[in-house]
Write a protein that holds these residues in place. Structure first.
Motif, PDB file in Angstrom:
ATOM      1  N   PRO A  22       0.812  -1.236   0.000  1.00 38.93           N
ATOM      2  CA  PRO A  22       0.000   0.000   0.000  1.00 38.93           C
ATOM      3  C   PRO A  22       0.840   1.278   0.000  1.00 38.93           C
ATOM      4  CG  PRO A  22      -0.799  -1.526   1.675  1.00 38.93           C
ATOM      5  CD  PRO A  22       0.468  -2.084   1.137  1.00 38.93           C
ATOM      6  N   ARG A  23       2.091   1.185   0.375  1.00 40.22           N
ATOM      7  CA  ARG A  23       2.947   2.381   0.406  1.00 40.22           C
ATOM      8  C   ARG A  23       3.335   2.844  -0.991  1.00 40.22           C
ATOM      9  NH1 ARG A  23       6.702  -0.187   4.901  1.00 40.22           N
ATOM     10  NH2 ARG A  23       5.172  -0.212   6.571  1.00 40.22           N
ATOM     11  N   GLY A  24       3.193   1.980  -1.979  1.00 40.55           N
ATOM     12  CA  GLY A  24       3.519   2.354  -3.351  1.00 40.55           C
ATOM     13  C   GLY A  24       4.978   2.119  -3.677  1.00 40.55           C
ATOM     14  N   PRO A  25       5.359   2.494  -4.903  1.00 49.70           N
ATOM     15  CA  PRO A  25       6.741   2.263  -5.322  1.00 49.70           C
ATOM     16  C   PRO A  25       7.708   3.147  -4.554  1.00 49.70           C
ATOM     17  CG  PRO A  25       5.561   3.515  -6.984  1.00 49.70           C
ATOM     18  CD  PRO A  25       4.561   3.113  -5.955  1.00 49.70           C
ATOM     19  N   GLU A  26       8.878   2.599  -4.290  1.00 50.55           N
ATOM     20  CA  GLU A  26       9.906   3.349  -3.576  1.00 50.55           C
ATOM     21  C   GLU A  26      10.858   3.977  -4.579  1.00 50.55           C
ATOM     22  OE1 GLU A  26      11.852   0.812  -0.809  1.00 50.55           O
ATOM     23  OE2 GLU A  26       9.969   0.172   0.098  1.00 50.55           O
ATOM     24  N   ARG A  27      11.399   5.099  -4.221  1.00 45.01           N
ATOM     25  CA  ARG A  27      12.386   5.756  -5.072  1.00 45.01           C
ATOM     26  C   ARG A  27      13.670   4.943  -5.005  1.00 45.01           C
ATOM     27  NH1 ARG A  27      10.363  10.756  -6.767  1.00 45.01           N
ATOM     28  NH2 ARG A  27      12.384  10.977  -7.754  1.00 45.01           N
ATOM     29  N   ASP A  28      14.340   4.832  -6.103  1.00 44.68           N
ATOM     30  CA  ASP A  28      15.571   4.049  -6.101  1.00 44.68           C
ATOM     31  C   ASP A  28      16.797   4.959  -6.083  1.00 44.68           C
ATOM     32  OD1 ASP A  28      15.552   4.989  -8.660  1.00 44.68           O
ATOM     33  OD2 ASP A  28      15.743   3.053  -9.624  1.00 44.68           O
ATOM     34  N   GLU A  29      17.955   4.343  -6.114  1.00 42.59           N
ATOM     35  CA  GLU A  29      19.205   5.079  -5.959  1.00 42.59           C
ATOM     36  C   GLU A  29      19.502   5.996  -7.136  1.00 42.59           C
ATOM     37  OE1 GLU A  29      19.240   1.575  -5.956  1.00 42.59           O
ATOM     38  OE2 GLU A  29      18.904   1.464  -3.814  1.00 42.59           O
ATOM     39  N   THR A  30      18.962   5.675  -8.316  1.00 40.26           N
ATOM     40  CA  THR A  30      19.280   6.505  -9.473  1.00 40.26           C
ATOM     41  C   THR A  30      18.732   7.917  -9.316  1.00 40.26           C
ATOM     42  OG1 THR A  30      17.341   5.678 -10.647  1.00 40.26           O
ATOM     43  CG2 THR A  30      19.425   4.574 -11.073  1.00 40.26           C
TER      44      THR A  30
END
Length: 92
Positions: A22-30
């Motif tokens: 439910p938190r949604g997609p996480e931002r990645d390192e790029t």
């Protein structure tokens, strides 16, 4: 009175995944990397302007005399490799 951890119903990994979805997609390192590069570019540009120059943006400007490798071009011509010729009996 002590609290007890509820027993996993789908397996521990599945429960953690269900909790995280439910938190949604996480931002990645790029994203962090691109943000850092934007700051470095802006800083470099401002320093170049202060010095009366402009930042180099093309390969020819950054590395004079650098020769790029040729680009692989796709072709519509029939390509026959030696191994396939020999397998079919076309070898000379």
């Amino acid at each position: 009175m002590t609290r007890t951890i509820p027993a996993p119903s789908n397996g521990l990994y599945r429960d953690m995944e269900d909790d995280d979805n439910p938190r949604g997609p996480e931002r990645d390192e790029t994203d962090t990397f691109h943000q850092l590069v934007r700051h470095l570019v802006a800083d470099g540009d401002s320093q170049a302007v202060k010095a009366g120059r402009r930042a180099r943006r093309k390969v020819a400007e950054m590395a004079p005399g650098f020769v790029r490798q040729p680009v692989l071009r796709m072709t519509t011509a029939d390509i026959v490799f030696k191994a396939s010729e020999q397998a079919r009996g076309y070898a000379a």
